[in-house]
Design a protein around this motif. Structure first.
Motif, short mmCIF file in Angstrom:
data_model
loop_
_atom_site.label_atom_id
_atom_site.label_comp_id
_atom_site.label_asym_id
_atom_site.label_seq_id
_atom_site.Cartn_x
_atom_site.Cartn_y
_atom_site.Cartn_z
N ALA A 32 -27.07 12.99 29.96
CA ALA A 32 -27.47 13.65 30.73
C ALA A 32 -25.52 14.42 30.90
N ALA A 33 -24.78 13.34 30.74
CA ALA A 33 -23.24 13.74 32.03
C ALA A 33 -22.58 15.23 30.85
N PHE A 34 -23.51 14.93 29.92
CA PHE A 34 -21.65 16.28 29.45
C PHE A 34 -23.24 16.98 28.61
N ALA A 35 -24.43 17.56 28.70
CA ALA A 35 -25.38 18.02 28.61
C ALA A 35 -25.49 19.40 27.99
N ALA A 36 -24.15 20.13 28.70
CA ALA A 36 -24.35 21.27 28.71
C ALA A 36 -22.77 21.86 28.21
N VAL A 37 -21.85 20.66 27.99
CA VAL A 37 -20.89 21.09 27.60
C VAL A 37 -21.26 20.73 26.34
N GLU A 47 -15.07 17.69 31.10
CA GLU A 47 -15.68 19.02 30.08
C GLU A 47 -14.96 19.45 29.42
N ARG A 48 -13.31 19.80 29.92
CA ARG A 48 -12.43 20.07 28.44
C ARG A 48 -12.31 18.84 27.34
N LEU A 49 -12.09 17.70 27.90
CA LEU A 49 -11.63 16.70 27.41
C LEU A 49 -12.83 16.74 25.89
N ALA A 53 -18.37 10.41 37.93
CA ALA A 53 -18.08 8.86 37.70
C ALA A 53 -18.75 8.61 36.32
N ALA A 54 -19.88 9.45 36.26
CA ALA A 54 -20.15 9.82 34.57
C ALA A 54 -19.95 9.96 33.68
N GLN A 55 -19.35 11.27 34.09
CA GLN A 55 -18.25 11.72 32.88
C GLN A 55 -17.09 11.17 32.48
N GLU A 56 -16.68 10.51 33.66
CA GLU A 56 -15.55 9.95 32.78
C GLU A 56 -16.16 8.63 32.36
N ARG A 81 -16.17 2.97 39.77
CA ARG A 81 -16.54 2.43 41.10
C ARG A 81 -15.80 3.57 42.15
N ILE A 82 -14.29 3.07 42.23
CA ILE A 82 -13.86 3.71 43.69
C ILE A 82 -13.76 5.65 43.04
N MET A 83 -14.08 6.13 42.10
CA MET A 83 -14.23 7.67 41.84
C MET A 83 -15.52 7.79 41.61
N GLU A 84 -16.67 7.41 41.90
CA GLU A 84 -17.87 7.13 42.37
C GLU A 84 -17.46 7.49 43.80
N ALA A 85 -17.30 7.14 44.33
CA ALA A 85 -17.30 6.48 45.85
C ALA A 85 -16.83 8.15 46.12
N LEU A 86 -15.86 8.24 45.82
CA LEU A 86 -14.92 9.08 46.86
C LEU A 86 -15.66 10.73 45.77
N TYR A 87 -16.16 11.14 44.31
CA TYR A 87 -16.21 12.45 44.01
C TYR A 87 -18.30 12.00 43.88
N GLY A 88 -18.26 11.26 43.63
CA GLY A 88 -20.25 11.59 43.09
C GLY A 88 -20.48 11.05 42.18
#
Ligand code: BES
Ligand code: ZN
Length: 642
Positions: free
Chosen positions: A496-501, A526-528, A376-379, A365-372
């Protein structure tokens, strides 16, 4: 005997009558008295890892007066404990492991009889102190020293530091290691306030997980300086922590700052620029930060964990320094523990998900608040994959996949990731606004108190579900808390979080070329996703293609390097061996070190000699937390000859 039980019961009740604990504490605070935190008395709150019997006599405050003796690798001096005893109590039982006890007295110096019981390899030995005739003493003083191999402490030589000129000391208390340097009741449900005076040779500075009372230190004679500290909020004793070394401080914000060796300060401060904003975001989510300052210390590379949430002073591995802040979820995580873990604390370790699962959810939730929402969805998606691999590894029905679990499995995919998924499922079911309001009130109502799974579920029912039978049915609380596997109502990550990867991964796995993978433009998450989505068995030529295209063996990001090395070693990819050796010699974080040795060991006649050769060299540099894990992997073969 009846009397004792009756009074013990009265003591326990007075200390824990539900919601009044905090009112009592507020009143005590107003009178200028120390807070005494309640102890839970239910069967689910009995800690099998402590010898203490807090219903008979408990510690409420610890005052340490210790010298850090680098030459002998010992902490030596006194611990003065405030004791609260039930009427009729004749003794108090403390935890200790390897401590050399020199004397035990009351505050007036009158000797008290004591005995050290038989020592258990994990729990250590009970230290039982007799009260003597008359009433129980209000204080007891123990003169002691810690053993040179105390598991909580790592004493580093100058060569093991970045500066190379001065020794270094740090502690790691969680879960039950603090009994190797502090004689107290080492159980997370027995909260204690504390103070300390610590001396160390100049020019070393000492920091602890509490308020610093002597920023510059005081002259202590013999070329030593004394540093004093105070924690006036009752905390679980595993949160008492110390570090000492040639360290410097830089401010990050009005109430945030970083300690580290001077050579590391620029890099550390750059990676930590968002710390103050994280505190602000956390407060907006779940209420005020209650600990005053939030500082961090970036430790030498042998620190065995990613981070440790020591109050007012998070301890951090330098392996989160990626140069691009891509691993700063670690800071959000340790900060979040200032609520989940440090304010509201698992009463016993089988309830550890109440600390780590809540914190992993809060971190996101903190990551979403700071970075969108995208990051957050990827993590979240990475976290979900961890649940799936834990279930695959342990088995869907294995006891170790239950959130409340005393099987000893201690799988982070369960404790952290399934725990976080439980809360996310509740959030999606009741709506974010309602769940956030609930969590804010939960932290407030249970601040500075222990928690059990059963109490949390009861609290949810009383304050969130409130008799809504349909909601109760949808949430499946008992299934989540007590059953193995993953309930069907789990909130799944956004596909959708990692659709491209995932598209690039499918193309590559179907025989595509490494050059067609847009790895360079990807985020760390994405690399992970890509690295962990590669088949576990790969031909050496394909590995070489990836390594060359993306310089994987030379990565300065510890998480992607680790993911790559795991894959490379599992395929006996020889060119990765120098990189693995460098990585294993350069840091001692258990999460990286132990699995890499395990993978090498699994590779039989190819990997075992490599593992043995590297471990012979690196073992002395590891903290006991890490070396004992690797010792288990390599068996006796991994240990140096006696
Ligand atoms: N409290 C834990 C570290 C810990 C867990 C110490 C169990 C001893 C026993 C800390 O908050 C933590 O979870 N650290 C993680 C980082 C996090 C981002 C998942 C770590 O060390 O990797
Ligand atoms: Zn944690």
């Amino acid at each position: 005997m009846r009397r004792l039980i009756a009074f013990a019961f009265a003591l326990a009740v007075a200390a824990c009558s539900g919601g009044t604990g905090n009112d009592q504490n507020a009143a005590a605070e107003a009178r200028g008295e120390r807070q005494v935190a309640p102890i839970l008395t239910g069967a689910d709150a009995v800690d099998s890892q402590t010898y203490a019997r807090p219903e008979v006599a408990r510690v409420t405050h610890v005052a340490l007066d210790l010298d850090a003796d680098f030459a002998n690798r010992r902490m030596a001096g006194t611990a003065t404990l405030d004791v609260q005893a039930a009427q009729g109590a004749r003794e108090i039982v403390l935890d200790s492991k390897g401590l050399e006890i020199e004397a035990v007295t009351d505050a007036g110096g009158q000797p008290l009889r004591y005995a050290l019981g038989t020592s258990d390899a994990t729990k250590g030995a009970p230290l039982t102190i007799q009260f003597g005739a008359g009433a129980a003493p209000a204080q007891i003083r123990i003169r002691y020293r810690s053993a040179p191999d105390a598991e909580a402490l790592q004493w580093l030589t100058p060569q093991q530091t970045a500066g190379g000129r001065h020794p270094y000391l740090f502690s790691q208390g969680q879960a039950i290691l603090n009994r190797t340097w502090i004689p107290t009741q080492d159980s997370p449900g027995i909260r204690q306030t504390w103070e300390a005076r610590i001396t160390a040779p100049a020019p070393l500075k000492v920091v602890m997980s509490g308020e610093r009372l002597t920023p510059e230190g005081e002259d202590a004679g013999n070329g030593r300086r004394a540093y004093r500290f105070r924690m006036d909020r009752p905390v679980a004793p595993y949160l008492i922590a110390i570090a000492a070394g040639d360290i410097a401080f830089r401010e990050l914000g009005p109430r945030t700052g970083v300690w580290t060796e001077p050579a590391m300060l620029d890099r550390a401060a750059a990676e930590l620029v968002d710390t103050e904003r994280m505190v602000e975001a956390a407060e907006r989510l779940y209420g005020p930060y209650r600990w005053g300052r939030y500082d961090v210390i970036v430790l030498p590379p042998s620190f065995p964990y990613g981070g440790m949430e020591n109050p007012t002073l998070t301890f951090l591995t330098p392996t989160f320094l990626a140069g691009d802040r891509s691993l700063n979820g670690l800071i959000a995580h340790e900060l979040a523990h200032s609520w989940s873990g440090n304010l509201v604390t698992n009463a016993t370790w089988p309830d550890g998900w109440l600390n780590e699962g809540f914190t992993s959810y809060f971190e996101n939730r903190i990551m979403e608040a700071l970075y969108g929402p995208q990051r957050a969805a990827q993590e979240q998606a990475l976290s979900f994959a961890e649940i799936e691999s834990a279930l695959a590894e342990l088995g869907q029905n294995a006891p170790g996949t239950r959130l409340r679990d005393d099987s000893g499995a201690d799988s982070s995919g369960i404790v952290y990731d399934k725990g976080a998924a439980f809360l996310r499922t509740i959030e999606r079911t009741v709506g974010r606004e309602r769940f956030d309001a609930y969590l804010t009130s939960y932290f407030d109502r249970h601040a500075f108190q222990p928690m059990t799974t059963a109490r949390f579920l009861a609290d949810l029912r009383a304050n969130l579900i409130r008799g809504d039978a349909a909601l109760e049915q949808r949430l499946q609380l008992d299934r989540w808390a007590y059953q193995p596997g993953l309930p069907e109502n789990v909130a799944r990550p956004d596909p959708a979080a990692f659709a491209a990867v995932d598209r690039a991964l499918a193309a590559y796995n179907a025989g595509g070329e490494a050059g067609a993978v847009p790895y360079a433009g990807w985020t760390t998450a994405e690399r992970l996703r890509f690295l962990n989505g590669l088949p576990r068995e790969m031909p050496v030529t394909r590995l070489a293609g990836l390594d060359q295209a993306f310089s994987l063996s030379a990565s300065g990001n510890s998480e992607t390097l680790f993911a790559w090395l795991q894959l490379a070693l599992a395929n006996r990819y020889q060119p990765a061996v120098p990189a693995v050796e460098r990585f294993l010699a350069g840091q001692g974080r258990r999460k990286f070190v132990s699995p890499l040795f395990e993978t090498l060991w699994g590779e039989g006649e190819w990997g075992r000699p490599i593992a043995q050769r590297i471990y012979a060299r690196t073992r002395p540099s590891y903290h006991s937390v890490t070396s004992s894990a690797v010792d288990r992997v390599l068996g006796r073969a991994g240990q140096p000859a006696p």
